[in-house]
Write a protein that holds these residues in place. Structure first.
Motif, PDB file in Angstrom:
ATOM      1  N   ALA A 143      31.122  39.189 -17.799  1.00 22.47           N
ATOM      2  CA  ALA A 143      30.448  38.487 -18.895  1.00 22.47           C
ATOM      3  C   ALA A 143      30.384  36.997 -18.632  1.00 22.47           C
ATOM      4  CB  ALA A 143      31.181  38.757 -20.209  1.00 22.47           C
ATOM      5  N   GLY A 144      30.681  36.585 -17.386  1.00 18.98           N
ATOM      6  CA  GLY A 144      30.661  35.172 -17.044  1.00 18.98           C
ATOM      7  C   GLY A 144      31.910  34.454 -17.519  1.00 18.98           C
ATOM      8  N   THR A 145      31.843  33.133 -17.545  1.00 19.03           N
ATOM      9  CA  THR A 145      32.983  32.315 -17.994  1.00 19.03           C
ATOM     10  C   THR A 145      32.522  31.218 -18.962  1.00 19.03           C
ATOM     11  OG1 THR A 145      32.755  30.898 -16.023  1.00 19.03           O
ATOM     12  CG2 THR A 145      34.350  32.730 -15.912  1.00 19.03           C
ATOM     13  N   PHE A 146      31.354  31.455 -19.581  1.00 15.21           N
ATOM     14  CA  PHE A 146      30.806  30.483 -20.537  1.00 15.21           C
ATOM     15  C   PHE A 146      31.116  30.964 -21.958  1.00 15.21           C
ATOM     16  CE2 PHE A 146      26.952  28.081 -22.256  1.00 15.21           C
ATOM     17  CZ  PHE A 146      27.514  26.826 -22.053  1.00 15.21           C
ATOM     18  N   VAL A 147      30.332  30.580 -22.939  1.00 10.00           N
ATOM     19  CA  VAL A 147      30.655  30.870 -24.335  1.00 10.00           C
ATOM     20  C   VAL A 147      30.518  32.371 -24.647  1.00 10.00           C
ATOM     21  CG1 VAL A 147      30.275  30.185 -26.732  1.00 10.00           C
ATOM     22  CG2 VAL A 147      29.855  28.547 -24.910  1.00 10.00           C
ATOM     23  N   CYS A 148      29.707  33.101 -23.882  1.00  7.59           N
ATOM     24  CA  CYS A 148      29.612  34.554 -24.098  1.00  7.59           C
ATOM     25  C   CYS A 148      30.963  35.222 -23.869  1.00  7.59           C
ATOM     26  CB  CYS A 148      28.552  35.162 -23.172  1.00  7.59           C
ATOM     27  SG  CYS A 148      26.852  34.759 -23.630  1.00  7.59           S
ATOM     28  N   ASN A 149      31.551  34.968 -22.706  1.00 11.55           N
ATOM     29  CA  ASN A 149      32.874  35.546 -22.442  1.00 11.55           C
ATOM     30  C   ASN A 149      33.912  34.987 -23.407  1.00 11.55           C
ATOM     31  OD1 ASN A 149      34.962  36.911 -20.499  1.00 11.55           O
ATOM     32  ND2 ASN A 149      35.656  34.797 -20.692  1.00 11.55           N
ATOM     33  N   HIS A 150      33.782  33.720 -23.758  1.00  5.43           N
ATOM     34  CA  HIS A 150      34.700  33.055 -24.694  1.00  5.43           C
ATOM     35  C   HIS A 150      34.787  33.825 -26.018  1.00  5.43           C
ATOM     36  CE1 HIS A 150      36.548  29.459 -26.602  1.00  5.43           C
ATOM     37  NE2 HIS A 150      35.689  29.608 -27.586  1.00  5.43           N
ATOM     38  N   ILE A 151      33.621  34.167 -26.588  1.00  7.00           N
ATOM     39  CA  ILE A 151      33.637  34.862 -27.876  1.00  7.00           C
ATOM     40  C   ILE A 151      34.002  36.324 -27.699  1.00  7.00           C
ATOM     41  CG2 ILE A 151      31.202  35.561 -27.989  1.00  7.00           C
ATOM     42  CD1 ILE A 151      33.345  34.022 -30.815  1.00  7.00           C
ATOM     43  N   PHE A 152      33.621  36.934 -26.589  1.00  3.66           N
ATOM     44  CA  PHE A 152      33.986  38.319 -26.289  1.00  3.66           C
ATOM     45  C   PHE A 152      35.503  38.449 -26.210  1.00  3.66           C
ATOM     46  CE2 PHE A 152      33.429  41.763 -22.719  1.00  3.66           C
ATOM     47  CZ  PHE A 152      33.900  42.752 -23.569  1.00  3.66           C
ATOM     48  N   TYR A 153      36.135  37.554 -25.458  1.00  2.00           N
ATOM     49  CA  TYR A 153      37.599  37.619 -25.339  1.00  2.00           C
ATOM     50  C   TYR A 153      38.256  37.381 -26.696  1.00  2.00           C
ATOM     51  CZ  TYR A 153      42.364  37.025 -23.866  1.00  2.00           C
ATOM     52  OH  TYR A 153      43.724  37.191 -23.747  1.00  2.00           O
ATOM     53  N   ALA A 154      37.801  36.375 -27.419  1.00  2.00           N
ATOM     54  CA  ALA A 154      38.398  36.079 -28.724  1.00  2.00           C
ATOM     55  C   ALA A 154      38.277  37.270 -29.666  1.00  2.00           C
ATOM     56  CB  ALA A 154      37.734  34.849 -29.332  1.00  2.00           C
ATOM     57  N   LEU A 155      37.121  37.923 -29.651  1.00  2.00           N
ATOM     58  CA  LEU A 155      36.929  39.098 -30.498  1.00  2.00           C
ATOM     59  C   LEU A 155      37.923  40.190 -30.151  1.00  2.00           C
ATOM     60  CD1 LEU A 155      35.385  40.957 -32.473  1.00  2.00           C
ATOM     61  CD2 LEU A 155      33.849  41.505 -30.548  1.00  2.00           C
ATOM     62  N   MET A 156      38.033  40.518 -28.877  1.00  2.00           N
ATOM     63  CA  MET A 156      38.913  41.619 -28.489  1.00  2.00           C
ATOM     64  C   MET A 156      40.382  41.267 -28.746  1.00  2.00           C
ATOM     65  SD  MET A 156      36.458  43.488 -27.869  1.00  2.00           S
ATOM     66  CE  MET A 156      37.542  44.918 -27.805  1.00  2.00           C
ATOM     67  N   HIS A 157      40.742  40.006 -28.571  1.00  2.00           N
ATOM     68  CA  HIS A 157      42.117  39.591 -28.874  1.00  2.00           C
ATOM     69  C   HIS A 157      42.415  39.785 -30.350  1.00  2.00           C
ATOM     70  CE1 HIS A 157      45.862  37.405 -28.399  1.00  2.00           C
ATOM     71  NE2 HIS A 157      45.514  36.582 -29.370  1.00  2.00           N
ATOM     72  N   ARG A 158      41.473  39.407 -31.198  1.00  2.00           N
ATOM     73  CA  ARG A 158      41.681  39.564 -32.634  1.00  2.00           C
ATOM     74  C   ARG A 158      41.715  41.028 -33.046  1.00  2.00           C
ATOM     75  NH1 ARG A 158      40.854  34.813 -31.462  1.00  2.00           N
ATOM     76  NH2 ARG A 158      41.034  33.025 -32.893  1.00  2.00           N
ATOM     77  N   LEU A 159      40.828  41.837 -32.500  1.00  2.00           N
ATOM     78  CA  LEU A 159      40.834  43.251 -32.862  1.00  2.00           C
ATOM     79  C   LEU A 159      42.112  43.942 -32.403  1.00  2.00           C
ATOM     80  CD1 LEU A 159      37.142  44.418 -32.232  1.00  2.00           C
ATOM     81  CD2 LEU A 159      38.201  43.545 -34.338  1.00  2.00           C
ATOM     82  N   SER A 160      42.670  43.486 -31.295  1.00  2.00           N
ATOM     83  CA  SER A 160      43.907  44.100 -30.799  1.00  2.00           C
ATOM     84  C   SER A 160      45.098  43.793 -31.701  1.00  2.00           C
ATOM     85  CB  SER A 160      44.206  43.602 -29.373  1.00  2.00           C
ATOM     86  OG  SER A 160      44.699  42.272 -29.388  1.00  2.00           O
ATOM     87  N   ARG A 161      44.993  42.766 -32.520  1.00  2.00           N
ATOM     88  CA  ARG A 161      46.105  42.339 -33.361  1.00  2.00           C
ATOM     89  C   ARG A 161      45.890  42.597 -34.845  1.00  2.00           C
ATOM     90  NH1 ARG A 161      48.969  38.526 -30.135  1.00  2.00           N
ATOM     91  NH2 ARG A 161      49.726  37.319 -31.899  1.00  2.00           N
ATOM     92  N   ARG A 162      44.760  43.230 -35.191  1.00  2.00           N
ATOM     93  CA  ARG A 162      44.476  43.483 -36.600  1.00  2.00           C
ATOM     94  C   ARG A 162      45.382  44.567 -37.163  1.00  2.00           C
ATOM     95  NH1 ARG A 162      39.527  41.542 -38.669  1.00  2.00           N
ATOM     96  NH2 ARG A 162      39.378  43.247 -40.149  1.00  2.00           N
TER      97      ARG A 162
END
Length: 218
Positions: A143-162
């Motif tokens: 997903a690259g290393t720009f804002v696309c990957n940035h929001i993708f990673y943040a989303l998955m981190h949050r879902l993993s901790r919900r």
């Protein structure tokens, strides 16, 4: 008789960036806003193409909507297919500045967090179903290393901790529109909308992904 409960689907797309007047990911998201797909009502959100601010917008939408499914969209120049992403990595390394002039280099998206997360979307089933409908699609492993990957990673981190389990999420890259970027492949907006609609339907109805090859040599 009580009306059936409709789940909420959060579908995000990015604002234009890097001097582009239009971002196909937002055009797709807003076209699907309000549709009910497989029992889920689509809520479209335009995301700022800014490190940090995009995560804040995501957090506010997650808190407000409490969605059952989250799909973030972005566009990838040079790709001619719709590409569900397999993995998000914990790195911000921007080749160009974002819309606020930020250009992080080798910074973690989330400090002291795992190196990567896999999408929890049925990405292979999504690709198969989109292809069956005549929409070019393939699994992407970056997903690259720009804002696309940035929001993708943040989303998955949050879902993993919900606290509430079962919320699925991931990221899909769309191509540019025909003629948007000279000499680059593109896909008509109507076909992109058709493909993402099917990707959402698949994510809402397929609970076990296909087991078939979608690997790449490079």
């Amino acid at each position: 008789m009580t009306a059936p409960t409709v789940s909420r689907i959060l579908l995000t797309g990015f604002e234009p960036f890097d001097q582009d007047p239009i971002n196909p990911s937002w055009e797709v998201a807003r076209a699907l806003d309000g549709e009910v797909i497989a029992g889920g009502a689509v809520h479209a959100l335009q995301m700022p193409c800014v490190f940090g601010a995009a995560i804040q917008a995501l957090d506010e939408a997650l808190a407000e909507l409490q969605p059952a499914l989250v799909i973030c969209l972005g566009f990838a120049g040079g790709r001619s297919e719709i590409t569900p992403e397999r993995v998000a990595i914990n790195i911000d390394d921007a080749r160009i500045p974002d819309n606020a002039g930020k250009q992080p280099v080798d910074e973690a998206v989330v400090a002291n967090a795992p190196a990567a997360y896999f999408s929890t979307l049925p990405i292979k089933a999504m690709v198969r179903n989109m292809r069956d409908m005549g929409v070019p699609a393939s699994v992407s492993n970056t997903a690259g290393t720009f804002v696309c990957n940035h929001i993708f990673y943040a989303l998955m981190h949050r879902l993993s901790r919900r606290a509430a389990p079962g919320v699925r999420g991931g990221f899909i890259h769309t191509p540019v529109l025909p003629g948007q970027v000279a000499s680059q492949p593109g896909m008509d907006l109507d076909l992109q909308i058709k493909g993402i609609r099917e990707a959402i339907r698949t994510a809402m109805t397929v609970h076990q992904d296909l087991r078939e090859n979608a690997g790449q040599l490079y």
